[in-house]
Design a protein around this motif. Structure first.
Motif, PDB file in Angstrom:
ATOM      1  N   ASP A 162       2.245 -43.102 -27.314  1.00  0.00           N
ATOM      2  CA  ASP A 162       3.433 -42.447 -27.264  1.00  0.00           C
ATOM      3  C   ASP A 162       3.784 -42.814 -28.840  1.00  0.00           C
ATOM      4  OD1 ASP A 162       4.762 -39.632 -27.912  1.00  0.00           O
ATOM      5  OD2 ASP A 162       6.372 -40.869 -27.192  1.00  0.00           O
ATOM      6  N   GLY A 163       4.766 -44.466 -28.296  1.00  0.00           N
ATOM      7  CA  GLY A 163       4.795 -45.169 -29.112  1.00  0.00           C
ATOM      8  C   GLY A 163       4.546 -45.948 -30.521  1.00  0.00           C
ATOM      9  N   LEU A 164       3.056 -45.993 -30.622  1.00  0.00           N
ATOM     10  CA  LEU A 164       2.237 -45.952 -31.434  1.00  0.00           C
ATOM     11  C   LEU A 164       1.532 -45.637 -31.972  1.00  0.00           C
ATOM     12  CD1 LEU A 164       0.414 -49.401 -29.843  1.00  0.00           C
ATOM     13  CD2 LEU A 164       2.402 -49.740 -31.609  1.00  0.00           C
ATOM     14  N   ASN A 165       1.948 -43.647 -31.715  1.00  0.00           N
ATOM     15  CA  ASN A 165       1.190 -42.754 -32.405  1.00  0.00           C
ATOM     16  C   ASN A 165      -0.337 -42.825 -31.973  1.00  0.00           C
ATOM     17  OD1 ASN A 165       1.557 -39.617 -33.220  1.00  0.00           O
ATOM     18  ND2 ASN A 165       0.837 -40.725 -35.401  1.00  0.00           N
ATOM     19  N   ILE A 166      -0.429 -43.377 -31.159  1.00  0.00           N
ATOM     20  CA  ILE A 166      -2.254 -43.331 -30.776  1.00  0.00           C
ATOM     21  C   ILE A 166      -2.230 -41.998 -29.277  1.00  0.00           C
ATOM     22  CG2 ILE A 166      -3.711 -44.593 -29.319  1.00  0.00           C
ATOM     23  CD1 ILE A 166      -2.519 -47.196 -30.753  1.00  0.00           C
ATOM     24  N   ASP A 167      -3.573 -41.279 -29.371  1.00  0.00           N
ATOM     25  CA  ASP A 167      -3.938 -40.843 -28.834  1.00  0.00           C
ATOM     26  C   ASP A 167      -4.637 -40.788 -27.540  1.00  0.00           C
ATOM     27  OD1 ASP A 167      -3.319 -38.146 -30.742  1.00  0.00           O
ATOM     28  OD2 ASP A 167      -5.603 -38.298 -31.579  1.00  0.00           O
ATOM     29  N   VAL A 168      -4.577 -40.865 -26.795  1.00  0.00           N
ATOM     30  CA  VAL A 168      -5.160 -41.012 -25.248  1.00  0.00           C
ATOM     31  C   VAL A 168      -5.854 -40.008 -24.196  1.00  0.00           C
ATOM     32  CG1 VAL A 168      -4.823 -42.054 -23.053  1.00  0.00           C
ATOM     33  CG2 VAL A 168      -2.766 -42.723 -25.410  1.00  0.00           C
ATOM     34  N   VAL A 169      -6.639 -40.281 -23.990  1.00  0.00           N
ATOM     35  CA  VAL A 169      -7.649 -39.484 -23.485  1.00  0.00           C
ATOM     36  C   VAL A 169      -8.193 -40.411 -22.141  1.00  0.00           C
ATOM     37  CG1 VAL A 169      -9.997 -38.822 -23.129  1.00  0.00           C
ATOM     38  CG2 VAL A 169      -8.923 -38.948 -25.551  1.00  0.00           C
ATOM     39  N   ALA A 170      -7.724 -39.415 -20.931  1.00  0.00           N
ATOM     40  CA  ALA A 170      -8.258 -40.234 -19.861  1.00  0.00           C
ATOM     41  C   ALA A 170      -9.210 -39.284 -18.658  1.00  0.00           C
ATOM     42  CB  ALA A 170      -6.739 -39.906 -18.901  1.00  0.00           C
ATOM     43  N   GLU A 171     -10.287 -40.115 -18.505  1.00  0.00           N
ATOM     44  CA  GLU A 171     -11.503 -40.544 -17.803  1.00  0.00           C
ATOM     45  C   GLU A 171     -11.732 -40.223 -16.743  1.00  0.00           C
ATOM     46  OE1 GLU A 171     -14.049 -42.755 -20.644  1.00  0.00           O
ATOM     47  OE2 GLU A 171     -13.066 -43.903 -19.464  1.00  0.00           O
ATOM     48  N   GLY A 172     -12.065 -39.636 -16.116  1.00  0.00           N
ATOM     49  CA  GLY A 172     -12.345 -39.161 -14.420  1.00  0.00           C
ATOM     50  C   GLY A 172     -11.381 -38.893 -13.743  1.00  0.00           C
ATOM     51  N   ILE A 173     -11.308 -37.240 -14.797  1.00  0.00           N
ATOM     52  CA  ILE A 173     -10.450 -36.307 -13.605  1.00  0.00           C
ATOM     53  C   ILE A 173     -11.063 -35.335 -13.222  1.00  0.00           C
ATOM     54  CG2 ILE A 173      -8.871 -34.365 -14.617  1.00  0.00           C
ATOM     55  CD1 ILE A 173      -8.192 -35.396 -16.785  1.00  0.00           C
ATOM     56  N   GLU A 174     -11.146 -35.821 -11.474  1.00  0.00           N
ATOM     57  CA  GLU A 174     -11.802 -35.093 -10.833  1.00  0.00           C
ATOM     58  C   GLU A 174     -11.035 -34.009  -9.727  1.00  0.00           C
ATOM     59  OE1 GLU A 174     -14.400 -37.462  -8.742  1.00  0.00           O
ATOM     60  OE2 GLU A 174     -14.813 -38.545 -10.151  1.00  0.00           O
ATOM     61  N   GLN A 175      -8.925 -34.042  -9.493  1.00  0.00           N
ATOM     62  CA  GLN A 175      -8.671 -33.301  -8.814  1.00  0.00           C
ATOM     63  C   GLN A 175      -7.485 -32.644  -9.640  1.00  0.00           C
ATOM     64  OE1 GLN A 175      -7.154 -35.801  -6.101  1.00  0.00           O
ATOM     65  NE2 GLN A 175      -9.360 -37.148  -5.548  1.00  0.00           N
ATOM     66  N   PRO A 176      -7.223 -31.405  -8.724  1.00  0.00           N
ATOM     67  CA  PRO A 176      -6.223 -30.221 -10.122  1.00  0.00           C
ATOM     68  C   PRO A 176      -5.222 -31.250 -10.459  1.00  0.00           C
ATOM     69  CG  PRO A 176      -7.554 -29.176  -8.400  1.00  0.00           C
ATOM     70  CD  PRO A 176      -8.083 -30.651  -7.712  1.00  0.00           C
ATOM     71  N   GLU A 177      -4.783 -32.499  -8.851  1.00  0.00           N
ATOM     72  CA  GLU A 177      -3.504 -33.510  -9.215  1.00  0.00           C
ATOM     73  C   GLU A 177      -2.844 -33.635  -9.593  1.00  0.00           C
ATOM     74  OE1 GLU A 177      -4.655 -31.521  -5.652  1.00  0.00           O
ATOM     75  OE2 GLU A 177      -4.685 -32.810  -5.895  1.00  0.00           O
ATOM     76  N   ILE A 178      -5.104 -34.682  -9.839  1.00  0.00           N
ATOM     77  CA  ILE A 178      -4.632 -35.840 -10.933  1.00  0.00           C
ATOM     78  C   ILE A 178      -4.290 -35.304 -12.669  1.00  0.00           C
ATOM     79  CG2 ILE A 178      -5.838 -37.372 -12.267  1.00  0.00           C
ATOM     80  CD1 ILE A 178      -4.975 -37.899  -9.205  1.00  0.00           C
TER      81      ILE A 178
END
Length: 540
Positions: free
Chosen positions: A462-478
C-alpha cells in the motif's frame, strides 16, 4: 618426418659409404703386397705409397660417412619417439588443467581396479561446477579457465596421489578414489572435496564462490567398467543437484528406473509440444471487494496417453533442463493470448515466465511479437516472475523487465515472501504487482506468524502503491480477513479451480455462483499448480 622417410633419404649416403669402404679397402689390400717388395726409392714406390694412402683415406671416409649417418638416424629415431610420447601425453591429458582426460581415465581404470585387495573398494565420482556458466558469461572465458584450473588443483589436493582426477570436458570432472577398506570412506572423501570447494576462489582482483554436486558409485558393487560406473555416477550427480547445492549422493538401483522414466517423459513432452497437446487452463483472479472476475492466470496442463495427467512440477523442470522451455512457453503464451482476446476488455491475462527465459535478451521482442500476432493489448498482459529468477543476472533481468514495462506489459512478483525475499526487488525492479504465496494465506487462521507476514506485505504494498494478489484462498474466513486488511485481489479454490478455455467461456457467459466452493475437507491438487512449479522456483 616419419622413420621410413628418414631411412629412405639417408639410404644413398649409407650405400655410398659402404661402397667407399669396400672399394678403398680392396684397393689398399691390393697395393700392400707389391709395396712391400718394391724398392724404397723411385717414382713407382712414391706413386704406390700415394695410391695406398688414398685408398686408406677413402676407406676411412666411408667409415666416417656410415658412422655419421648412423648417429644422425639414431638422433632422428630418438626425436621421433619423444615426439610420439609427447603427442600421446597431449592426446590423453586436458590441455587447460593438465589432468587426464576421458581417454586416459578409461585406459588406466582397469589397472587401478585390478590391483585392489579382496574386500576393498574404489569410489568413482562425477562432479561439476555449480554456477559456472553465469560466471563464465559475466567475467569472461579467461577468468572461467583460471577458475577451472584452480578447481582442478583443489580436487587433486583433496583426492591425493593414490587417486585419480580427470577432466571429462567443460566443467565436468571424474575421480577414482584411493583404495577403500570400507565403502563409507567415500563419503569422507566427498565431504573433504565439498569443504575445499566451498572456500572462495581468489583469482586476480576478484573473489568468487562456487559449489558442486557429487555423484558416487562403488567398484565393484555398482559395476565393473569405467563407462557403466561413470554413467551411474552421473545419475547420482543429478539426484545430488536436485537435493540442493553442494551435496553428494550414492548411486541407488532405483535411480536407473527414475532416469529411464524421466527420459521417456522428455521424449513424450517433445512430441506433445509439437502436437500442441500441452494446453493452457485458466484460474480466475477476483476483485475481493465485490467478487467479480478481473482476470485469469494461465496454467499448463498435459494429459499423456500412457502417463496420464502429468503435474507441472514434473514436466516443467524437464522442459527447462533439456532446452525446450522456450518452445513450450511461446506455444502456451500464443494460445493464451488468443483466448484472452475473447474476454471482456477489462480482464487481464497472467502468465508465468521461467527463470531460464528471464536471461534471454530477446524475450521482450518475442512477447511483443506474440501480442501483435494475436491482437491482445499489451496492458492486458501480466507476466509473473519469481524472486529467485532475479538472482542469476540481476542487471540483465532488470533490462529485460524495463523493456517489457516500456511496452505497457505489467510485471508481477510471484510467491512473494518465500525463497530469497528482498525488499530491494520492489525498489530496484519495475514491479507493479506482488502475489502473496499460498503457504502464508492458507495458514492465516492458525499461524500468527503467517498472518503477520501477510499483513506486513499488504501494508508495504500500500505504501509503495503496488497491487497485491493473495493466492490459495480456500475458506470464507480467510477471504473476510484479507478484505478487512485491504487486500483487493485474490485467487484460489474458493472461487474455482483452473478450467479449459471452453470452460472459461461458459463461466463468463453466466454469473459466477456464490456457493462455488471446494467441498469440505478437500485438499489442493496438482491441478492448480502454477505453470512453473514451486519446487523448481525455489531450486533455481
Amino acid at each position: 618426418m616419419k622413420l621410413s622417410k628418414i631411412v629412405a633419404n639417408r639410404q644413398s649416403w649409407v650405400l655410398g659409404g659402404l661402397f667407399c669402404v669396400t672399394l678403398g679397402a680392396s684397393y689398399a689390400l691390393s697395393l700392400w703386397h707389391p709395396l712391400e717388395h718394391m724398392p724404397h726409392s723411385g717414382i713407382s714406390h712414391t706413386l704406390a705409397e700415394f695410391l695406398f694412402s688414398f685408398a686408406v683415406c677413402f676407406t676411412v671416409a666411408g667409415f666416417a660417412a656410415m658412422a655419421w649417418q648412423y648417429a644422425y638416424m639414431r638422433r632422428q629415431f630418438s626425436k621421433q619417439r619423444r615426439a610420439h610420447r609427447e603427442a600421446m601425453e597431449l592426446a590423453q591429458h586436458d590441455a587447460l588443467t593438465g589432468l587426464p582426460n576421458r581417454r586416459k581415465f578409461e585406459e588406466v581404470f582397469p589397472a587401478m581396479t585390478s590391483s585392489i585387495k579382496v574386500g576393498h573398494y574404489r569410489g568413482i565420482m562425477m562432479l561439476d561446477v555449480d554456477g559456472f556458466k553465469p560466471i563464465n558469461d559475466v567475467y569472461g572465458h579467461a577468468f572461467g579457465d583460471n577458475l577451472l584450473k584452480s578447481f582442478a588443483e583443489r580436487l587433486a589436493a583433496a583426492v591425493g596421489p593414490d587417486g585419480l582426477v580427470a577432466r571429462l570436458g567443460g566443467d565436468e570432472f571424474a575421480i577414482v578414489t584411493p583404495e577403500l577398506a570400507d565403502k563409507s570412506e567415500a563419503a569422507g572423501i566427498a565431504r573433504r572435496i565439498l569443504t575445499k570447494i566451498q572456500e572462495s576462489f581468489e583469482l586476480g582482483a576478484r573473489k568468487v564462490s562456487v559449489g558442486t554436486g557429487i555423484g558416487i558409485t562403488i567398484f565393484p558393487d555398482d559395476g565393473y567398467s569405467a563407462t557403466e560406473l561413470l554413467r551411474r555416477a552421473d545419475i547420482a550427480l543429478y539426484r545430488a543437484k536436485t537435493s540442493g547445492r553442494s551435496s553428494f549422493r550414492f548411486f541407488e538401483v532405483d535411480m536407473d528406473a527414475s532416469i529411464l522414466h524421466r527420459t521417456l517423459l522428455e521424449q513424450r513432452l517433445r512430441a506433445a509440444i509439437k502436437k500442441n497437446e500441452v494446453q493452457a487452463h485458466y484460474q480466475p483472479i477476483l476483485d475481493l471487494t465485490n467478487q467479480t472476475i478481473v482476470g485469469f492466470e494461465a496454467l499448463a496442463r498435459w494429459n499423456d496417453r500412457d502417463f496420464g495427467q502429468v503435474a507441472p512440477k514434473q514436466f516443467i523442470p524437464i522442459a527447462e533442463d533439456c532446452g525446450i522451455i522456450t518452445d513450450l512457453t511461446e506455444h502456451l503464451l500464443r494460445a493464451a493470448c488468443k483466448v484472452a482476446k475473447t474476454w471482456p476488455d477489462h480482464m487481464c491475462l497472467n502468465f508465468n515466465i521461467s527463470p531460464v527465459q528471464l536471461q534471454d535478451t530477446t524475450l521482450p521482442l518475442k512477447v511483443i511479437s506474440i501480442l501483435s500476432e494475436t491482437g491482445l493489448a499489451p496492458d492486458r498482459l501480466v507476466l509473473e516472475i519469481t524472486e529467485t529468477s532475479l538472482l542469476k543476472n540481476p542487471m540483465s533481468a532488470k533490462t529485460i523487465l524495463e523493456q517489457l514495462t516500456a511496452a505497457r506489459i505489467s510485471i508481477a512478483l510471484d510467491d512473494f515472501g518465500t525463497g530469497h525475499s528482498s525488499l530491494s526487488y520492489l525498489r530496484d525492479f519495475p514491479i507493479q504487482k506482488v502475489k502473496i504465496d499460498k503457504s502464508f494465506t492458507l495458514k492465516m487462521n492458525e499461524d500468527k506468524e503467517s498472518a503477520a507476514i501477510v499483513e506486513a506485505i499488504l501494508i508495504l504494498a500500500d505504501g509503495l502503491n503496488i497491487d497485491v494478489v493473495a493466492e490459495g484462498i480456500e475458506q470464507p474466513e480467510i477471504l473476510q480477513k484479507l478484505n478487512s486488511q485491504g487486500c483487493h485481489y485474490g485467487q484460489g479454490f474458493l472461487f474455482g479451480a483452473a478450467k479449459s478455455a471452453e470452460g472459461i467461456t461458459t463461466l463468463l457467459q453466466n454469473e459466477l455462483p456464490d456457493n462455488e466452493t471446494v467441498p469440505e475437507g478437500a485438499q489442493p491438487s496438482s491441478d492448480i499448480s502454477p505453470l512453473f512449479s514451486d519446487q523448481k522456483k525455489t531450486a533455481i
